[in-house]
Design an enzyme around this catalytic site. Structure first.
Site, PDB file in Angstrom:
ATOM      1  N   ASP A   1       0.841  -1.262   0.025  1.00  0.00           N
ATOM      2  CA  ASP A   1       0.002  -0.142  -0.143  1.00  0.00           C
ATOM      3  C   ASP A   1       0.577   1.328  -0.113  1.00  0.00           C
ATOM      4  OD1 ASP A   1      -2.432   1.794   0.270  1.00  0.00           O
ATOM      5  OD2 ASP A   1      -1.669   1.964   2.321  1.00  0.00           O
ATOM      6  N   SER A   2       0.239   2.271  -0.367  1.00  0.00           N
ATOM      7  CA  SER A   2       0.956   3.636  -0.078  1.00  0.00           C
ATOM      8  C   SER A   2       1.484   3.897   1.433  1.00  0.00           C
ATOM      9  CB  SER A   2       0.168   4.845  -0.567  1.00  0.00           C
ATOM     10  OG  SER A   2      -0.778   4.971   0.490  1.00  0.00           O
TER      11      SER A   2
ATOM     12  N   CYS B   1      -4.173  -1.426  -1.915  1.00  0.00           N
ATOM     13  CA  CYS B   1      -4.267  -0.122  -2.381  1.00  0.00           C
ATOM     14  C   CYS B   1      -5.318   0.398  -3.470  1.00  0.00           C
ATOM     15  CB  CYS B   1      -3.216   0.604  -2.567  1.00  0.00           C
ATOM     16  SG  CYS B   1      -3.063   2.543  -2.836  1.00  0.00           S
TER      17      CYS B   1
ATOM     18  N   GLU C   1      -2.193   8.080   8.628  1.00  0.00           N
ATOM     19  CA  GLU C   1      -0.590   7.947   8.577  1.00  0.00           C
ATOM     20  C   GLU C   1      -0.055   8.682   9.926  1.00  0.00           C
ATOM     21  OE1 GLU C   1       1.511   6.714   6.192  1.00  0.00           O
ATOM     22  OE2 GLU C   1      -0.526   5.870   5.736  1.00  0.00           O
TER      23      GLU C   1
ATOM     24  N   CYS D   1     -11.068   3.269  -0.002  1.00  0.00           N
ATOM     25  CA  CYS D   1      -9.690   3.498   0.093  1.00  0.00           C
ATOM     26  C   CYS D   1      -9.281   2.678   1.242  1.00  0.00           C
ATOM     27  CB  CYS D   1      -9.526   4.917   0.205  1.00  0.00           C
ATOM     28  SG  CYS D   1      -7.668   5.167   1.031  1.00  0.00           S
TER      29      CYS D   1
ATOM     30  N   HIS E   1      -7.272   3.180   3.582  1.00  0.00           N
ATOM     31  CA  HIS E   1      -6.942   3.810   4.750  1.00  0.00           C
ATOM     32  C   HIS E   1      -8.402   4.071   5.683  1.00  0.00           C
ATOM     33  CE1 HIS E   1      -2.960   4.831   3.271  1.00  0.00           C
ATOM     34  NE2 HIS E   1      -2.754   5.127   4.225  1.00  0.00           N
TER      35      HIS E   1
HETATM   36  N1  DGL Z   1      -4.825   3.102   0.653  1.00  0.00           N
HETATM   37  C1  DGL Z   1      -4.937   3.877  -0.689  1.00  0.00           C
HETATM   38  C2  DGL Z   1      -6.192   3.532  -1.355  1.00  0.00           C
HETATM   39  O1  DGL Z   1      -6.770   2.436  -1.114  1.00  0.00           O
HETATM   40  C3  DGL Z   1      -4.005   4.979  -1.022  1.00  0.00           C
HETATM   41  C4  DGL Z   1      -4.403   6.553  -0.123  1.00  0.00           C
HETATM   42  C5  DGL Z   1      -3.273   7.410  -0.601  1.00  0.00           C
HETATM   43  O2  DGL Z   1      -2.235   7.199  -0.670  1.00  0.00           O
HETATM   44  O3  DGL Z   1      -3.768   8.574  -1.272  1.00  0.00           O
HETATM   45  O4  DGL Z   1      -6.632   4.042  -2.274  1.00  0.00           O
END
Ligand code: DGL
Length: 263
Positions: free
Chosen positions: A10-11, A73, A152, A184, A186
């Site tokens: 993931d990011s 992600c 984060e 997302c 997150h």
């Molecule tokens: N966790 C991410 C997603 O599912 C990326 C969020 C990001 O880095 O902007 O889209």
């Protein structure tokens, strides 16, 4: 049988919401988590940039000997999953997509909302899925402004989190939607606040984590690469950021396993 780890990428911290589902459903599997961290957030970046990060990440996971990659992600999936599959044709690569299909199949009001990053919501993949399953369903798109940064920075329980989530979610309350898709990885970390806001308003919150874990289970079987029943799984964490970030990643993973706050 194959006891090599499954790579999850993931990011940043978000993919841990998928990692957790994998860990619960597949307790014998070793997992190697790569949270970029250095280039996070991805949400406002160009497709080419994200594609470059994703290639670098999968190269790294492949070097570490993973048997499968889960792109945990949504943003990286929309930008890069096809490229990744072409580059590593023998490696099963699982992507994440907002759960638009189950939401469209179960909505009664024929109106759903999708909360995701700006990149995901404007991607061809999202538009194709919406066209396929939501032709007679109105889809309200909402960007979770600042959500990734909250997660984060371990600020899920803060006053600022309450403020930003309310700002994004409250306008949906009088729009007649009955499904809210978290698009997302997150965002499940903010689920307790989201649930509180939509509670008693007849809106069901849906994310893709559990469905992805079931897909991984199915692929392990299909490729005959599941870990043996007596495998003692290992959990490892990597990042392109620094050691402090890696430690925070590990800590967050342990926290969500011991205290399932994303449920
Ligand atoms: N966790 C991410 C997603 O599912 C990326 C969020 C990001 O880095 O902007 O889209």
């Amino acid at each position: 049988m194959n006891n090599a780890p499954i790579g999850v990428y993931d990011s940043g911290f978000g993919g841990l919401s998928v990692w957790r589902e994998l860990r619960c459903l597949l307790p014998h599997e070793s997992l190697l988590y790569l949270g970029d961290g250095k280039n996070c957030p991805y949400g406002g970046r160009s497709r080419a940039e994200i594609e470059g990060f994703a290639i670098e990440a999968v190269e790294r996971l492949v070097e570490e000997g993973v048997k499968m990659v889960v792109v945990g992600c949504n943003t990286a999936t929309t930008a890069a999953v096809e490229t990744l599959r072409k580059r590593w044709p023998d490696m099963p690569i699982v992507g994440l997509e907002p759960a638009v299909k189950p939401a469209c199949l179960s909505t009664v009001t024929r109106k759903i909302a999708v909360l995701a990053t700006a990149h995901s919501l404007s991607s061809d993949m999202f538009l194709d899925t919406a066209a396929r399953y939501a032709s007679d369903v109105e889809v309200v798109k909402v960007v979770g402004e600042g959500f990734v940064e909250l997660v984060e920075n371990d600020m899920e329980q803060s006053v600022e989190a309450e403020r930003l989530v309310r700002k994004a979610v409250e306008p949906l309350l009088d729009k007649g939607v009955d499904k809210l898709v978290l698009g997302c990885t997150h965002y499940p970390f903010l689920r307790p606040i989201i649930e509180r806001i939509v509670a008693d308003r007849g809106i069901e919150v849906i994310d893709s984590g559990a469905a992805v874990a079931r897909r991984v289970e199915w692929l392990l079987d299909r490729y005959d690469i599941a870990a043996s029943g007596d495998n003692t799984p290992t959990m490892r964490y990597m990042t392109f950021a620094d050691e402090e970030y890696r430690k925070r990643l590990e800590h967050k993973a342990e926290t969500i396993i011991n205290r399932p706050e994303t449920e």
